[in-house]
Design a protein around this motif. Structure first.
Motif, short mmCIF file in Angstrom:
data_model
loop_
_atom_site.label_atom_id
_atom_site.label_comp_id
_atom_site.label_asym_id
_atom_site.label_seq_id
_atom_site.Cartn_x
_atom_site.Cartn_y
_atom_site.Cartn_z
N LEU A 1 -11.94 -0.82 17.26
CA LEU A 1 -10.61 -0.46 17.60
C LEU A 1 -9.82 -0.68 16.00
CD1 LEU A 1 -8.55 -0.59 20.55
CD2 LEU A 1 -7.43 -0.92 18.49
N LEU A 2 -9.46 0.18 15.39
CA LEU A 2 -8.67 0.18 14.24
C LEU A 2 -7.14 0.48 14.49
CD1 LEU A 2 -8.57 -0.15 11.10
CD2 LEU A 2 -9.08 2.41 10.92
N PHE A 3 -6.37 -0.78 14.27
CA PHE A 3 -5.05 -0.33 14.53
C PHE A 3 -4.28 -0.39 13.11
CE2 PHE A 3 -0.73 -2.51 14.93
CZ PHE A 3 -0.15 -1.51 15.88
N VAL A 4 -3.88 0.86 12.98
CA VAL A 4 -3.01 1.21 11.74
C VAL A 4 -1.60 1.12 11.90
CG1 VAL A 4 -2.57 2.68 9.89
CG2 VAL A 4 -4.99 2.55 10.90
N ASP A 5 -1.02 0.10 11.33
CA ASP A 5 0.61 -0.03 11.52
C ASP A 5 1.35 1.16 10.51
OD1 ASP A 5 3.06 -0.61 12.63
OD2 ASP A 5 3.00 -2.78 11.49
N GLU A 6 2.29 1.65 10.87
CA GLU A 6 3.08 2.49 10.03
C GLU A 6 2.12 3.50 9.40
OE1 GLU A 6 6.27 2.20 9.69
OE2 GLU A 6 6.69 0.03 10.08
N VAL A 7 1.21 4.22 10.31
CA VAL A 7 0.37 5.30 9.91
C VAL A 7 1.19 6.29 9.41
CG1 VAL A 7 0.37 6.32 12.32
CG2 VAL A 7 -1.76 6.15 10.82
N HIS A 8 2.28 6.48 9.48
CA HIS A 8 3.01 7.60 9.00
C HIS A 8 3.06 7.71 7.35
CE1 HIS A 8 6.18 4.90 9.94
NE2 HIS A 8 6.85 5.34 8.86
N ARG A 9 3.07 6.24 7.00
CA ARG A 9 3.07 6.16 5.59
C ARG A 9 1.65 6.63 4.65
NH1 ARG A 9 7.11 2.35 4.17
NH2 ARG A 9 8.59 2.44 5.70
N PHE A 10 0.85 6.77 5.22
CA PHE A 10 -0.46 7.30 4.92
C PHE A 10 -0.06 9.00 4.37
CE2 PHE A 10 -3.54 4.27 6.62
CZ PHE A 10 -3.98 3.59 5.39
N ASN A 11 -0.65 9.26 3.21
CA ASN A 11 -0.65 10.69 2.60
C ASN A 11 -1.55 11.53 3.51
OD1 ASN A 11 -2.94 10.42 1.17
ND2 ASN A 11 -2.08 9.80 -0.55
N ARG A 12 -1.55 12.80 3.05
CA ARG A 12 -2.40 13.80 3.89
C ARG A 12 -3.75 13.47 3.64
NH1 ARG A 12 -1.36 18.68 6.41
NH2 ARG A 12 0.68 18.49 5.59
N ALA A 13 -4.17 13.16 2.28
CA ALA A 13 -5.66 12.79 2.26
C ALA A 13 -6.01 11.82 2.83
CB ALA A 13 -5.89 12.98 0.66
N GLN A 14 -5.14 10.63 2.99
CA GLN A 14 -5.55 9.29 3.36
C GLN A 14 -5.71 9.57 5.02
OE1 GLN A 14 -2.51 7.36 1.82
NE2 GLN A 14 -3.91 5.90 0.66
N GLN A 15 -4.76 10.47 5.87
CA GLN A 15 -4.83 10.76 6.86
C GLN A 15 -6.17 11.41 7.39
OE1 GLN A 15 -1.24 12.39 8.92
NE2 GLN A 15 -0.07 10.92 7.56
N ASP A 16 -6.35 12.27 6.30
CA ASP A 16 -7.74 13.27 6.75
C ASP A 16 -9.03 12.49 6.68
OD1 ASP A 16 -6.44 15.46 7.02
OD2 ASP A 16 -6.64 16.17 4.95
N SER A 17 -9.05 11.13 5.88
CA SER A 17 -10.23 10.47 5.80
C SER A 17 -10.70 9.88 7.19
CB SER A 17 -9.92 9.36 4.82
OG SER A 17 -9.01 8.41 5.13
N PHE A 18 -9.47 9.62 8.20
CA PHE A 18 -9.96 9.17 9.27
C PHE A 18 -10.75 10.19 10.26
CE2 PHE A 18 -6.06 6.76 8.45
CZ PHE A 18 -6.33 5.48 8.73
N LEU A 19 -10.88 11.43 10.00
CA LEU A 19 -11.24 12.46 10.85
C LEU A 19 -12.74 12.09 10.98
CD1 LEU A 19 -9.20 15.65 9.69
CD2 LEU A 19 -8.76 13.62 11.42
N PRO A 20 -13.62 11.95 10.17
CA PRO A 20 -14.94 11.86 10.22
C PRO A 20 -15.35 10.65 11.19
CG PRO A 20 -14.59 12.35 7.79
CD PRO A 20 -13.34 12.09 8.54
N VAL A 21 -14.73 9.41 10.82
CA VAL A 21 -15.07 8.32 11.83
C VAL A 21 -14.62 8.42 13.11
CG1 VAL A 21 -15.38 6.89 9.77
CG2 VAL A 21 -13.09 7.18 10.85
#
Length: 438
Positions: free
Chosen positions: A111-131
């Motif tokens: 369980l990965l908890f990411v605080d302030e997740v909106h601070r990640f840019n588009r590419a960083q957010q996309d990196s979560f999709l495969p896992v």
């Protein structure tokens, strides 16, 4: 280094905030979020079904987002990994994802908890999709900003958004009672001061406990604080308000719509909240000018004069007297007759101009400074309105290819009632001049 501190016993001596010491040990201890963790709560049902899924926790600070994420990891027996989008980058994410895939191969989820997740840019957010898709990671992202605006559509499509509500007075009181039981002593506050402390917390449980800790720290044995003393001790915590984010837009929208809805009391309330939160008064003055031209228009032309005068008064007087000038203007525009007829007419004119391109005006109203232009008929037959009966010729000013159009339709409210009558009078004259037999 951590081991050395622990061996020396210094870790136990390090101060730990009351909010951390009182962090709930089970979901049942979480207050103010019964719609999520109560008997029929959304998270309670997910845990019972054995399928948690990735989640986005959306809510203001101090409402339990981090605490609930930790407790969910305990309930599901997942490995809990916590990061902040402010301090983490691509390399950190790659390492976390590799470790998560290793746990998954060994039969344990992460369980990965990411605080302030909106601070990640588009590419960083996309990196979560495969896992997320292969099950290596169950993501819980926490954000204080509207996910619809701040998170990628692809990420949102793979996670459910759960809303954490600001804590109400009852929930804050429960937290204070728990703090008093934990400390073994009551808060040294009279009834008015206790009410004020709950209000100062502004729906933030962490803030409430921090304020309580400050009170205990600052009061002498046997002292009971009233509201004024409390304010002096804690220096009053400012309301939650980020002038560049959603709180700003919500309040200015509420102010504008209260004016449009002719409710001066609600408009003054939202104006006072924005002043209290430190909003730039000139921003508010500019918005009142916009209200005057957009929602009142020619129903009361004086509204624009009053709004501009309020801006000038603030420039001249400063705070706090200048703020009263803006408040006067807000009352004026809220109580003025309303019309968006000019606003809608201008929008229609802009649309008409774009749709029909560069149509020339009729030659009859064009100047003819040269012989060539006169020979081409420029200005031929022009009727000078001041020489006509009633100072009105009734001639057409529209491009020949377009013909006469009606764009401005006064509402009949306020001064526009006079304009409505005037336009109707000219329409009758125009019809009589252009069709004498009618």
């Amino acid at each position: 280094m951590t081991d050395l501190f622990a061996a020396a016993g210094l870790e136990k001596q390090a101060p730990q905030p009351l909010a951390d010491r009182l962090r709930p040990k089970s979901l049942a201890e979480v207050v103010g979020q019964d719609h999520l963790v109560g008997p029929d709560g959304a998270l309670t049902r997910r845990i019972a079904s054995g399928s948690l899924g990735s989640l986005i926790f959306w809510g203001p600070p101090g409402t339990g987002k981090t605490t609930v994420a930790r407790l969910l990891a305990h309930e599901t027996k997942f490995a809990f990994v916590q990061i902040s989008a402010i301090f983490s980058g691509v390399n950190d994410l790659k390492k976390i994802f590799e470790e998560a895939r290793g746990r998954r191969a060994a039969g344990r989820g992460t369980l990965l908890f990411v605080d302030e997740v909106h601070r990640f840019n588009r590419a960083q957010q996309d990196s979560f999709l495969p896992v997320m898709e292969d099950g290596s990671v169950t993501l819980i992202g926490a954000t204080t900003e509207n996910p619809s605006f701040e998170l990628n559509a692809a990420l949102l499509s793979r996670a459910s958004v759960l809303i954490f509500r600001p804590l109400d007075a009852e929930a804050i009181e429960k937290m204070l009672a728990r703090a008093e039981a934990f400390e073994g002593k009551p808060l040294p506050l009279d009834e008015s001061a206790r009410f004020a402390l709950v209000r100062m917390a502004d729906g933030d449980g962490r803030a409430a406990l921090t304020l309580a800790e400050e009170v205990w720290r600052a009061t002498a044995p046997g002292e009971i604080c009233d509201a004024a003393t409390l304010a002096a001790i804690v220096q009053r915590r400012a309301p939650i308000y980020d002038k560049a984010q959603e709180g700003h837009y919500n309040l200015i929208s509420a102010l504008h719509k209260s004016v449009r809805g002719s409710d001066p009391d609600a408009a003054l309330y939202y104006l006072a909240r924005m002043f209290d939160a430190g909003e730039d008064p000139l921003f508010l003055a500019r918005r009142v000018v916009r209200m005057a031209v957009e929602d009142i228009g020619l129903a009361d032309p004086q509204a624009l004069v009053v709004a501009n005068a309020a801006k000038d008064a603030y420039d001249f007087l400063g705070s706090p007297e200048g703020e009263l000038a803006i408040a006067n203007a807000v009352i004026y525009v809220a109580t003025a007759p309303k019309s968006n007829a000019a606003y809608m007419a201008f929008k229609s004119a802009a649309r008409l101009a774009k749709e029909h391109g560069s149509l020339p005006p009729p030659k009859v109203i064009l100047n003819a400074p040269t012989k060539l232009m006169k020979s081409e008929g420029y200005g031929a037959g022009y009727a000078y309105d001041h020489d006509e009966p009633d100072a009105f010729s009734g001639q057409s000013y529209w491009p020949d290819a377009l013909g006469r159009r009606k764009l401005y339709a006064p509402t009949g409210r306020g001064f526009e009632r006079d304009l409505q009558e005037r336009l109707a009078y000219w329409a009758r004259l125009r019809k009589a001049r252009n069709d004498p037999g009618a």
